[in-house]
Design a protein around this motif. Structure first.
Motif, PDB file in Angstrom:
ATOM      1  N   VAL A 100       0.846  -1.201   0.000  1.00  8.22           N
ATOM      2  CA  VAL A 100       0.000   0.000   0.000  1.00  8.22           C
ATOM      3  C   VAL A 100       0.883   1.253   0.000  1.00  8.22           C
ATOM      4  O   VAL A 100       0.645   2.197  -0.759  1.00  8.22           O
ATOM      5  CB  VAL A 100      -0.946  -0.006   1.223  1.00  8.22           C
ATOM      6  N   TRP A 203      -8.770  -2.684   7.669  1.00  8.43           N
ATOM      7  CA  TRP A 203      -8.035  -2.438   6.414  1.00  8.43           C
ATOM      8  C   TRP A 203      -7.990  -0.953   6.070  1.00  8.43           C
ATOM      9  O   TRP A 203      -7.004  -0.474   5.504  1.00  8.43           O
ATOM     10  CB  TRP A 203      -8.636  -3.290   5.290  1.00  8.43           C
ATOM     11  N   VAL A 208      -5.848   1.241   3.068  1.00  4.93           N
ATOM     12  CA  VAL A 208      -6.414   0.954   1.755  1.00  4.93           C
ATOM     13  C   VAL A 208      -7.446   2.018   1.374  1.00  4.93           C
ATOM     14  O   VAL A 208      -8.031   2.677   2.232  1.00  4.93           O
ATOM     15  CB  VAL A 208      -7.050  -0.456   1.672  1.00  4.93           C
TER      16      VAL A 208
END
Ligand code: GLC
Ligand code: MG
Length: 532
Positions: A100, A203, A208
């Motif tokens: 990421v 997450w 994200v």
């Protein structure tokens, strides 16, 4: 310091970030087949991270990663046993974080898959449920029909073939719309809602930018779970509302997730994988208080036929516009036969696929690119001995097997695994993929890879593409011609060349084209962009 930066920035053309999803190009990484970092023949997160520059060079805005969570892999990771870990096959949490981070550094957003309709049968909840714990209420357990309860509770069929119910040792049956290893969750149970909110937060906190919501149309089942009264229900998916798909109740869940997404900064998004029976029903998933995108599967399944395509385009745009959203175009993914093959295969299939790519990228809205379509990869005809699709192992679910679109990507070199990794590849790559590799096509004029690179780059440079209006222009039967602001797109879907008045200055074409000043012969099965 921040303010100073902001002030200098306003003098520069800043990348538009507001509503970025409305016209984003998003690249789907099927993790196990993208790039293998550790040489075990299975793609993984470190492998994907090392290949992110390919995506940056392609010019896409974001990447969607298919599930890489703890899973026995009964359905390629869509059977999740632990939603908060990375399966050792694919790396670990630090690898996810590094991916990421690196993606953001390259200007790419990252969307991860979330699988809320079912868990793995190895999930702690389901194991406890089988052992008779209170977790049982979080799934759909029912007594069977028949004198001894020997018949399933209703006539629902699994998408992968066979009954959607499996009997357990204690005599009850549990529901699984997919494989028996994927028991459906009961979304009427508050613990299920609570758990998924917490997973989403997990997450989102890791950084994200959003979620692709698996089976977003499946979480709510009709009251009383009524019989359907017909076999071959898999063929009805997407054609009509079923008591287990596209029930109105799913929208409340999407609304609550939208509120959650909006509580984070940075415009995090949700994209629905929803097989809805009409453009209007699909548009319900992208109402202003629901998700941001929904894959347009009617476009994906549309035949190579200009008038059929025009009809799908018109109905899709009308439906999404009516709720203030854009349409999300898609031609391929990890569940369907690759479109070069769907369009007829061979040279013809590739010719049409290249034209379809330019058509798609010229339409108003966002678009997804499935890994390998930028290389023009065909579906691979695999021997049964290597198949892994759970549908292959279930009774009558032999149609639409999905391994052939999941063969690992060729990156470079003369022979398998073509730079996929140091080891082999979990599905065999065909001989002859040398010419299709990223390395072989890079810098090669006319290659499919260079076509995609030019198209995605031009889409950003020519201001009229992406979000906005379109207008059909009159054109011969079998062709489509439409105007965006400053750009005209011409598609000739016919097997013969067609002459048109030259619409403008040629910007890009799926085949070689030499327009005269006043008239252009559009080659068979080709698409071109013109600036006007
Ligand atoms: C979705 C996924 C597919 C998976 C199924 C069950 O359709 O795209 O790959 O098998 O859901 O999770
Ligand atoms: Mg690996």
């Amino acid at each position: 310091m921040t303010q100073e930066l902001a002030r200098t920035r306003t003098d520069q053309p800043v990348p538009r970030t507001t509503n970025w999803w409305r016209d984003a190009v998003i690249y789907q990484v099927y993790v196990r087949s993208f790039a293998d970092g550790d040489g075990d023949g299975i793609g993984d997160l470190p492998g994907a991270r090392a290949r992110l520059p390919h995506l940056a060079e392609l010019g896409v805005d974001a990447v969607w990663l298919t599930p890489f969570y703890g899973s026995p892999q009964a359905d390629g990771g869509y059977d999740v046993a632990d939603y908060r870990v990375v399966d050792p096959l694919f790396g670990n949490l630090a690898d996810a974080q590094a991916l990421v981070y690196e993606a953001h550094r390259l200007g790419l957003r990252v969307i991860v898959d979330i699988v809320p309709n079912h868990t793995s049968d190895q999930h702690a909840w389901f194991r406890a449920a089988l052992a008779g714990g209170e977790e049982r209420a979080r799934y759909h357990f029912r007594p069977g029909r028949g004198a001894e309860g020997e018949l399933p509770p209703n006539d629902w069929e699994s998408v992968f073939g066979g009954p959607a119910w499996t009997r357990t040792a204690d005599g009850d049956w549990y529901l699984h719309l997919f494989a028996a290893e994927q028991p459906d969750l009961n979304w009427e149970h508050p613990a299920v809602h609570k758990e998924f909110e917490s997973i989403l937060r997990f997450w989102l906190d890791l950084g994200v930018d959003g979620f692709r919501i698996d089976v977003a149309h499946g979480m709510i089942k009709a009251d009383g779970m009524p019989d359907i009264g017909r076999r071959e229900q898999a063929k009805m998916i997407g054609a009509q509302v079923l008591p287990f798909f596209d029930q109105d109740g799913v929208h409340e869940i999407h609304r609550s997730w939208r509120r959650l997404l909006d509580s984070y900064d940075g415009e995090r998004i949700g994209v629905a994988e929803a097989w809805a029976p009409s453009a209007e029903r699909l548009a319900l998933y992208v109402r202003p208080d629901e998700l941001h995108q929904a894959f347009n599967f009617q476009f994906l399944t549309c035949a190579w036929d200009a008038s059929a395509m025009r009809q799908v385009i018109d109905s899709s745009l009308a439906a999404t516009t009516s709720v203030g959203a854009t349409t999300t175009w898609v031609l391929s993914n990890h569940d369907v036969v690759r479109h070069t093959t769907r369009y007829g295969g061979g040279e013809q299939g590739l010719r049409r696929a290249r034209a379809a790519a330019l058509l798609t990228l010229a339409l108003p809205g966002s678009a997804y690119v499935y890994q390998g379509e930028e290389l023009g990869l065909p579906e691979v005809d695999l021997p049964d001995s290597v198949r892994q699709d759970p549908a292959f192992f279930r009774g009558d679910g032999q149609e639409g097997l999905r391994d052939g679109c999941r063969v690992p990507l060729p990156w470079s070199g003369d022979s398998a695994p073509y730079g996929f990794g140091r080891g082999g590849s979990w599905l065999p790559q065909p001989d002859g993929w040398k010419a299709l590799s990223v390395a072989a096509q890079s810098g090669e004029p006319g290659s499919t890879l260079e076509l995609y690179r030019s198209a995605i780059t031009l889409r950003k440079q020519l201001t009229g593409l992406g979000d906005g209006e379109m207008e059909w222009l009159e054109s011969p039967v079998g062709t489509l011609v439409f105007r965006r602001s400053g750009v005209v797109c011409t598609l000739n879907a016919l097997a013969d060349a067609v002459e048109l008045p030259t619409p403008g200055r040629l910007a890009l074409s799926s085949v070689e084209l030499t327009p005269a000043a006043d008239v252009v012969r559009l080659p068979a099965e080709s698409c071109a962009w013109w600036t006007v």
